[in-house]
Design a protein around this motif. Structure first.
Motif, PDB file in Angstrom:
ATOM      1  N   TYR A 111      -7.425 -24.621  -7.543  1.00  0.00           N
ATOM      2  CA  TYR A 111      -6.580 -23.796  -8.391  1.00  0.00           C
ATOM      3  C   TYR A 111      -6.240 -24.560  -9.674  1.00  0.00           C
ATOM      4  CZ  TYR A 111      -2.665 -21.324 -10.258  1.00  0.00           C
ATOM      5  OH  TYR A 111      -1.841 -20.659 -11.123  1.00  0.00           O
ATOM      6  N   LEU A 163      -5.145 -11.094  -4.779  1.00  0.00           N
ATOM      7  CA  LEU A 163      -5.647 -12.435  -5.086  1.00  0.00           C
ATOM      8  C   LEU A 163      -4.628 -13.138  -5.968  1.00  0.00           C
ATOM      9  CD1 LEU A 163      -8.329 -14.188  -4.844  1.00  0.00           C
ATOM     10  CD2 LEU A 163      -8.874 -13.345  -7.121  1.00  0.00           C
ATOM     11  N   ARG A 207      -1.523 -16.783  -6.129  1.00  0.00           N
ATOM     12  CA  ARG A 207      -0.557 -17.621  -5.427  1.00  0.00           C
ATOM     13  C   ARG A 207       0.415 -16.725  -4.678  1.00  0.00           C
ATOM     14  NH1 ARG A 207       2.871 -19.192  -9.322  1.00  0.00           N
ATOM     15  NH2 ARG A 207       1.824 -17.976 -10.911  1.00  0.00           N
ATOM     16  N   LYS A 221       4.493 -12.408  -7.599  1.00  0.00           N
ATOM     17  CA  LYS A 221       3.208 -11.738  -7.357  1.00  0.00           C
ATOM     18  C   LYS A 221       3.360 -10.609  -6.315  1.00  0.00           C
ATOM     19  CE  LYS A 221       0.659 -14.789  -9.829  1.00  0.00           C
ATOM     20  NZ  LYS A 221      -0.160 -14.478 -10.998  1.00  0.00           N
ATOM     21  N   ALA A 238      -5.152 -13.356  -0.349  1.00  0.00           N
ATOM     22  CA  ALA A 238      -5.902 -14.592  -0.599  1.00  0.00           C
ATOM     23  C   ALA A 238      -5.163 -15.406  -1.643  1.00  0.00           C
ATOM     24  CB  ALA A 238      -7.316 -14.286  -1.086  1.00  0.00           C
ATOM     25  N   GLY A 239      -4.950 -16.679  -1.335  1.00  0.00           N
ATOM     26  CA  GLY A 239      -4.267 -17.547  -2.298  1.00  0.00           C
ATOM     27  C   GLY A 239      -3.455 -18.585  -1.543  1.00  0.00           C
ATOM     28  N   PRO A 240      -3.056 -19.649  -2.245  1.00  0.00           N
ATOM     29  CA  PRO A 240      -2.290 -20.707  -1.586  1.00  0.00           C
ATOM     30  C   PRO A 240      -0.832 -20.314  -1.379  1.00  0.00           C
ATOM     31  CG  PRO A 240      -2.558 -21.212  -3.911  1.00  0.00           C
ATOM     32  CD  PRO A 240      -3.305 -19.933  -3.669  1.00  0.00           C
ATOM     33  N   GLY A 243      -5.689 -17.668   3.204  1.00  0.00           N
ATOM     34  CA  GLY A 243      -5.618 -18.917   2.423  1.00  0.00           C
ATOM     35  C   GLY A 243      -6.373 -18.766   1.107  1.00  0.00           C
ATOM     36  N   THR A 244      -6.626 -19.889   0.474  1.00  0.00           N
ATOM     37  CA  THR A 244      -7.334 -19.860  -0.811  1.00  0.00           C
ATOM     38  C   THR A 244      -8.817 -19.607  -0.581  1.00  0.00           C
ATOM     39  OG1 THR A 244      -5.761 -21.428  -1.762  1.00  0.00           O
ATOM     40  CG2 THR A 244      -7.880 -21.213  -2.882  1.00  0.00           C
ATOM     41  N   VAL A 245      -9.374 -18.657  -1.301  1.00  0.00           N
ATOM     42  CA  VAL A 245     -10.827 -18.443  -1.245  1.00  0.00           C
ATOM     43  C   VAL A 245     -11.413 -18.869  -2.591  1.00  0.00           C
ATOM     44  CG1 VAL A 245     -10.833 -16.593   0.463  1.00  0.00           C
ATOM     45  CG2 VAL A 245     -10.536 -16.029  -1.951  1.00  0.00           C
ATOM     46  N   ARG A 266     -14.839 -15.839  -2.699  1.00  0.00           N
ATOM     47  CA  ARG A 266     -13.832 -15.100  -3.465  1.00  0.00           C
ATOM     48  C   ARG A 266     -14.455 -13.870  -4.129  1.00  0.00           C
ATOM     49  NH1 ARG A 266     -11.990 -17.160  -9.258  1.00  0.00           N
ATOM     50  NH2 ARG A 266     -14.136 -16.511  -9.551  1.00  0.00           N
ATOM     51  N   TRP A 274       7.200  -9.815 -11.456  1.00  0.00           N
ATOM     52  CA  TRP A 274       7.489 -10.537 -12.686  1.00  0.00           C
ATOM     53  C   TRP A 274       6.615  -9.948 -13.786  1.00  0.00           C
ATOM     54  CZ3 TRP A 274       5.134 -15.966 -13.940  1.00  0.00           C
ATOM     55  CH2 TRP A 274       3.752 -15.951 -13.744  1.00  0.00           C
ATOM     56  N   GLU A 307       3.797 -10.363 -15.608  1.00  0.00           N
ATOM     57  CA  GLU A 307       2.564 -11.174 -15.580  1.00  0.00           C
ATOM     58  C   GLU A 307       2.151 -11.504 -17.017  1.00  0.00           C
ATOM     59  OE1 GLU A 307       0.734 -11.916 -12.543  1.00  0.00           O
ATOM     60  OE2 GLU A 307      -0.338 -13.252 -13.899  1.00  0.00           O
ATOM     61  N   GLY A 323      -2.874 -12.877 -16.415  1.00  0.00           N
ATOM     62  CA  GLY A 323      -3.596 -12.138 -15.380  1.00  0.00           C
ATOM     63  C   GLY A 323      -5.096 -12.380 -15.309  1.00  0.00           C
ATOM     64  N   THR A 324      -5.503 -13.634 -15.079  1.00  0.00           N
ATOM     65  CA  THR A 324      -6.935 -13.907 -14.909  1.00  0.00           C
ATOM     66  C   THR A 324      -7.519 -13.085 -13.753  1.00  0.00           C
ATOM     67  OG1 THR A 324      -6.527 -16.170 -15.616  1.00  0.00           O
ATOM     68  CG2 THR A 324      -8.649 -15.736 -14.607  1.00  0.00           C
ATOM     69  N   GLU A 342     -10.844 -10.642 -13.649  1.00  0.00           N
ATOM     70  CA  GLU A 342     -11.906 -10.962 -12.674  1.00  0.00           C
ATOM     71  C   GLU A 342     -12.210  -9.749 -11.802  1.00  0.00           C
ATOM     72  OE1 GLU A 342     -10.824 -15.730 -12.103  1.00  0.00           O
ATOM     73  OE2 GLU A 342     -10.041 -14.247 -10.688  1.00  0.00           O
TER      74      GLU A 342
HETATM   75  N1  UDP Z   1      -7.666 -17.801  -7.197  1.00  0.00           N
HETATM   76  C1  UDP Z   1      -8.724 -18.240  -6.424  1.00  0.00           C
HETATM   77  N2  UDP Z   1      -8.606 -18.157  -5.075  1.00  0.00           N
HETATM   78  C2  UDP Z   1      -7.512 -17.652  -4.469  1.00  0.00           C
HETATM   79  C3  UDP Z   1      -6.440 -17.177  -5.265  1.00  0.00           C
HETATM   80  C4  UDP Z   1      -6.550 -17.263  -6.643  1.00  0.00           C
HETATM   81  O1  UDP Z   1      -9.751 -18.698  -6.922  1.00  0.00           O
HETATM   82  O2  UDP Z   1      -7.489 -17.601  -3.241  1.00  0.00           O
HETATM   83  C5  UDP Z   1      -7.813 -17.860  -8.675  1.00  0.00           C
HETATM   84  C6  UDP Z   1      -8.015 -16.478  -9.274  1.00  0.00           C
HETATM   85  O3  UDP Z   1      -9.364 -16.068  -9.067  1.00  0.00           O
HETATM   86  C7  UDP Z   1      -7.622 -16.727 -10.725  1.00  0.00           C
HETATM   87  C8  UDP Z   1      -6.510 -17.773 -10.604  1.00  0.00           C
HETATM   88  O4  UDP Z   1      -6.635 -18.343  -9.285  1.00  0.00           O
HETATM   89  O5  UDP Z   1      -8.723 -17.263 -11.429  1.00  0.00           O
HETATM   90  C9  UDP Z   1      -5.128 -17.167 -10.760  1.00  0.00           C
HETATM   91  O6  UDP Z   1      -4.901 -16.933 -12.106  1.00  0.00           O
HETATM   92  P1  UDP Z   1      -3.903 -15.776 -12.575  1.00  0.00           P
HETATM   93  O7  UDP Z   1      -3.851 -15.822 -14.078  1.00  0.00           O
HETATM   94  O8  UDP Z   1      -4.286 -14.475 -11.970  1.00  0.00           O
HETATM   95  O9  UDP Z   1      -2.498 -16.189 -11.943  1.00  0.00           O
HETATM   96  P2  UDP Z   1      -1.548 -17.480 -12.114  1.00  0.00           P
HETATM   97  O10 UDP Z   1      -1.597 -18.156 -10.788  1.00  0.00           O
HETATM   98  O11 UDP Z   1      -2.121 -18.337 -13.222  1.00  0.00           O
HETATM   99  O12 UDP Z   1      -0.183 -16.916 -12.410  1.00  0.00           O
END
Ligand code: UDP
Length: 380
Positions: free
Chosen positions: A20, A195, A197, A202, A221-223, A266-268, A273, A289, A291, A294-295, A299
């Motif tokens: 991440y 997808l 954190r 979120k 999915a995410g940490p 968890g994180t993918v 992913r 919040w 945002e 919004g990557t 995606e």
């Molecule tokens: N992401 C990922 N795996 C996960 C969760 C998130 O690779 O399990 C990546 C997601 O694809 C994106 C980034 O983490 O590229 C999150 O960026 P975003 O701007 O959406 O949110 P931020 O965490 O920066 O607020």
């Protein structure tokens, strides 16, 4: 074009990031496109960064991400040490045309403090700063320091001192958008994905509750805080609950996670992913919040998956309601919109991404802003 840019990615993670990494990902996506456009890039980062650039500056041998868990003054100490290295390098040479700075608050203050000795600087805001005007005090910098945002909504909510120095916004991009309109379709499953954190902003708690109420399979999915795998969180024991995102997960999300209809994986990363998102019926963003960028939103479009979201922050700028996604101000309505998302055309999502959210589009826009910042500095 002969332009030399010092790209300050900060001391927290290497570029590209090992897992991440928000800012570091943006830099890793932007720099190769800038170089293709003829810009020379000097990267200020840590020694473990592997991104191909023209030159590097680093103070720390590796990413100092762990220091972010320490008290705020120690966090600032790390940022300051990195920035002193950058400033030393800037004072020792005169070939840098512009600094593109991504280090929150401290970076901006340092650039401003350098005044006329510094090259013109563009500072990109990455967070929602409405609640933290104190982080940005004196921004004068002799008219040489300017600010850009990652969305119009982020800038509109930013403290006045920042707005006054703004030269505009550049939306985030994804390499997945390149050729997205030509990629073959992937068979869609029944699941919906969130997808990001795991974090109150979120809104995974809301998404999980709606999944149970309306009855759609949901993959989170995410940490959770620093824990990337469910087994690591389980092994961490009670001490882990000192982290606010861990507490949020246990108190508000985990009660809905039944391992069947609602799962936390968890994180993918990588192909896993992309397959998870491309195969989803919709990407859900039950945001609480505003945002800022919004990557994960762009995606999702690039992977041909419509976005269902609360109409907060940058979402209305990225998503066209009824074409590439469905937006609502009413949290409870999100569940119904998830069911309706299947009616949207996934090719529209891909086309939108291929037109608006490629790294090339982002780099071209930044080059325009670089020129604008230099013109303004020359006049000051
Ligand atoms: N992401 C990922 N795996 C996960 C969760 C998130 O690779 O399990 C990546 C997601 O694809 C994106 C980034 O983490 O590229 C999150 O960026 P975003 O701007 O959406 O949110 P931020 O965490 O920066 O607020």
């Amino acid at each position: 074009m002969s332009l030399t840019v010092l790209m300050n990615a900060g001391p927290w993670l290497s570029v590209p990031p090992p897992g991440y990494g928000g800012i570091e990902n943006v830099v890793a996506t932007l720099v190769p496109e800038l170089r293709r456009l003829g810009v020379r890039v000097v990267l200020a980062s840590v020694e473990t960064s592997t991104l191909p650039v023209d030159e590097r500056i680093s103070v720390f041998p590796d990413g100092q991400f762990h220091a972010l868990q320490r008290p705020y003054n120690q966090v600032c100490g790390v940022a300051q040490a990195h920035l002193h290295g950058v400033v030393r390098a800037l004072r020792a040479r005169d070939d840098i045309d512009l600094v593109h700075d991504h280090v929150e608050a401290v970076g901006l203050a340092t650039m401003a403090a350098m005044g006329r000795d510094a090259p013109p600087a563009l500072h990109t805001l990455h967070w929602d700063l409405a609640k933290h005007p104190e982080l940005y005090g004196n921004l004068d910098g002799g008219g040489r320091v300017r600010v850009s945002g990652v969305s119009a909504s982020q800038l509109a909510r930013a403290p006045r001192a920042l707005q006054e120095h703004s030269v505009g916004h550049v939306h985030l991009s994804t390499p997945l958008a390149v050729g997205a309109d030509r990629r073959p379709r992937v068979a869609k499953g029944e699941h919906v994905v969130i997808l990001g954190r795991i974090n109150p902003g979120k809104g995974q708690d809301l998404g999980a509750r709606l999944a149970r109420r309306v009855g759609f399979p949901l993959v989170l999915a995410g940490p959770v805080g620093p824990y990337h795998r469910p087994e690591d969180l389980a092994a961490a024991g009670d001490e882990a609950r000192q982290n606010p995102d861990v507490r949020f997960f246990y108190e508000h999300v985990a009660p809905h996670v039944d391992g069947d209809l609602v799962r936390w994986v968890g994180t993918v990363a990588g192909a896993e992913r992309d397959d998870l998102v491309a195969g989803a019926r919709a990407s859900l963003f039950p945001l609480r919040w505003e945002e800022p960028g919004g990557t994960a939103v762009v995606e999702s479009l690039a992977l041909g998956t419509p976005v269902v979201a609360t109409a907060r922050g940058c979402l209305p700028e990225l998503i066209e309601h009824g074409r590439t996604g469905l937006l609502t101000a009413d949290e409870e309505e999100l569940g119904d919109l998830v069911l309706a998302a299947g009616l949207l055309d996934e090719d529209e999502c891909r086309r939108e991404a291929a037109t608006r959210f490629t790294p090339e589009v982002m780099a071209q826009r930044y080059v325009e802003l670089y020129q604008q910042v230099r013109r303004l500095a020359a006049r000051s």
